[in-house]
Design an enzyme around this catalytic site. Sequence first.
Site, PDB file in Angstrom:
ATOM      1  N   ARG A 146      -3.862  -9.599 -20.058  1.00 33.08           N
ATOM      2  CA  ARG A 146      -4.860  -9.380 -21.112  1.00 33.08           C
ATOM      3  C   ARG A 146      -4.313  -8.485 -22.214  1.00 33.08           C
ATOM      4  O   ARG A 146      -4.904  -8.410 -23.289  1.00 33.08           O
ATOM      5  CB  ARG A 146      -6.171  -8.835 -20.540  1.00 33.08           C
ATOM      6  CG  ARG A 146      -6.070  -7.469 -19.956  1.00 33.08           C
ATOM      7  CD  ARG A 146      -7.364  -7.068 -19.278  1.00 33.08           C
ATOM      8  NE  ARG A 146      -8.409  -6.687 -20.230  1.00 33.08           N
ATOM      9  CZ  ARG A 146      -8.462  -5.521 -20.859  1.00 33.08           C
ATOM     10  NH1 ARG A 146      -7.525  -4.620 -20.660  1.00 33.08           N
ATOM     11  NH2 ARG A 146      -9.442  -5.250 -21.691  1.00 33.08           N
ATOM     12  N   ASP A 165     -10.891   0.069 -24.185  1.00 32.49           N
ATOM     13  CA  ASP A 165     -11.518   0.111 -22.871  1.00 32.49           C
ATOM     14  C   ASP A 165     -11.099   1.349 -22.086  1.00 32.49           C
ATOM     15  O   ASP A 165     -10.289   2.144 -22.532  1.00 32.49           O
ATOM     16  CB  ASP A 165     -11.231  -1.179 -22.091  1.00 32.49           C
ATOM     17  CG  ASP A 165      -9.763  -1.554 -22.089  1.00 32.49           C
ATOM     18  OD1 ASP A 165      -8.933  -0.702 -22.463  1.00 32.49           O
ATOM     19  OD2 ASP A 165      -9.457  -2.687 -21.715  1.00 32.49           O
ATOM     20  N   GLU A 185       3.227  -6.661   8.306  1.00 32.53           N
ATOM     21  CA  GLU A 185       3.575  -5.239   8.138  1.00 32.53           C
ATOM     22  C   GLU A 185       4.591  -5.041   7.015  1.00 32.53           C
ATOM     23  O   GLU A 185       5.265  -4.019   6.965  1.00 32.53           O
ATOM     24  CB  GLU A 185       4.119  -4.663   9.449  1.00 32.53           C
ATOM     25  CG  GLU A 185       3.083  -4.579  10.561  1.00 32.53           C
ATOM     26  CD  GLU A 185       1.899  -3.682  10.203  1.00 32.53           C
ATOM     27  OE1 GLU A 185       2.131  -2.544   9.779  1.00 32.53           O
ATOM     28  OE2 GLU A 185       0.761  -4.142  10.345  1.00 32.53           O
ATOM     29  N   PRO A 231       0.824  -1.213   0.000  1.00 32.47           N
ATOM     30  CA  PRO A 231       0.000   0.000   0.000  1.00 32.47           C
ATOM     31  C   PRO A 231       0.861   1.266   0.000  1.00 32.47           C
ATOM     32  O   PRO A 231       0.365   2.352  -0.287  1.00 32.47           O
ATOM     33  CB  PRO A 231      -0.826  -0.127   1.291  1.00 32.47           C
ATOM     34  CG  PRO A 231      -0.132  -1.142   2.128  1.00 32.47           C
ATOM     35  CD  PRO A 231       0.629  -2.038   1.199  1.00 32.47           C
TER      36      PRO A 231
HETATM   37  N1  ADE Z   1      -0.679  -5.011   0.058  1.00 30.13           N
HETATM   38  C1  ADE Z   1      -1.531  -4.570   1.006  1.00 30.13           C
HETATM   39  N2  ADE Z   1      -2.306  -3.590   0.539  1.00 30.13           N
HETATM   40  C2  ADE Z   1      -1.945  -3.407  -0.765  1.00 30.13           C
HETATM   41  C3  ADE Z   1      -2.370  -2.528  -1.788  1.00 30.13           C
HETATM   42  N3  ADE Z   1      -3.335  -1.618  -1.598  1.00 30.13           N
HETATM   43  N4  ADE Z   1      -1.772  -2.617  -2.985  1.00 30.13           N
HETATM   44  C4  ADE Z   1      -0.789  -3.501  -3.188  1.00 30.13           C
HETATM   45  N5  ADE Z   1      -0.351  -4.359  -2.267  1.00 30.13           N
HETATM   46  C5  ADE Z   1      -0.913  -4.312  -1.057  1.00 30.13           C
END
Ligand code: ADE
Length: 273
Positions: free
Chosen positions: A160, A175, A118, A91
């Site tokens: 794809r 698309d 984490e 994230p």
């Molecule tokens: N791992 C945990 N959350 C994630 C996300 N939003 N994008 C990519 N990998 C992740």
Amino acid sequence: MRIDVITIFPEYFGPLSVSLIGKAAARGDITFGVHDLRHWTHDAHRTVDDTPFGGGPGMVMKPEPWGEALDAVVAAGGGAGADALLVIPTPAGVPFTQQHAARYAAQPWLIFACGRYEGIDGRVADEARSVLAVEEVSIGDYVLAGGEPAVLVMTEAICRLLPGVLGNAESATDDSFGFGGIESGGPMAGLVEGPSYTRPRVWRDREVPPVLLSGDHAAIARWRRDGALRRTARNRPDLVARLAAQAPGALDRRDREVLSEAGFPVNAEDVAH
Ligand code: ADE
């Protein structure tokens, strides 16, 4: 193309043998290698995580299994000179976009490292960077329990685009975002797709828009662009704002009318353009 995935949940990747990607793999267009990180642990509990130095919640993935796993997977695929790109879903990464999907689809070899908990000890990415290109990417502003679903999402977006994977070669370029963003200058650059329709012509008293049955290709193209503009204005005002700011010449008079009817603020000077 070769795709290796390192994970503590190899069974998560069953979907790679399904649908278009599964068929591409069966044809040999894509070669998947899914590897269990625990294979590179050496204790009875096959431990992959530990508490974070400096304190804080959760657990961090230990560097040793990751280092060994990456060494082995890289060596098996041809070594560090073989042009692998290591993608680490997190994230905290840069947002994954259609441009990433296109760039990754042009790579000969991708390695995905799925973190849990984490994340992975920070030295693993630093060490990998000494032999490989490494990118940290996020599939959206939310936190998953691990990188596995993100890898499935990215793999689908990438695969794809490979030649022969989609039934209709045009659907990849047609698309939402398919025109590669504003820079591409394509007819729908910077917009999401409008609605589409199929048989029957009337369903529950709802008719397919007559223009689509008219055979008038210019009118159909204009109608489709109107639909794309309306949906983009409704669902992705950020994209319209970006288009207006970065490529104002891409919006013609009719575009501006449609946007203004859709309640999108366009100033009088713009409409006169
Ligand atoms: N791992 C945990 N959350 C994630 C996300 N939003 N994008 C990519 N990998 C992740």
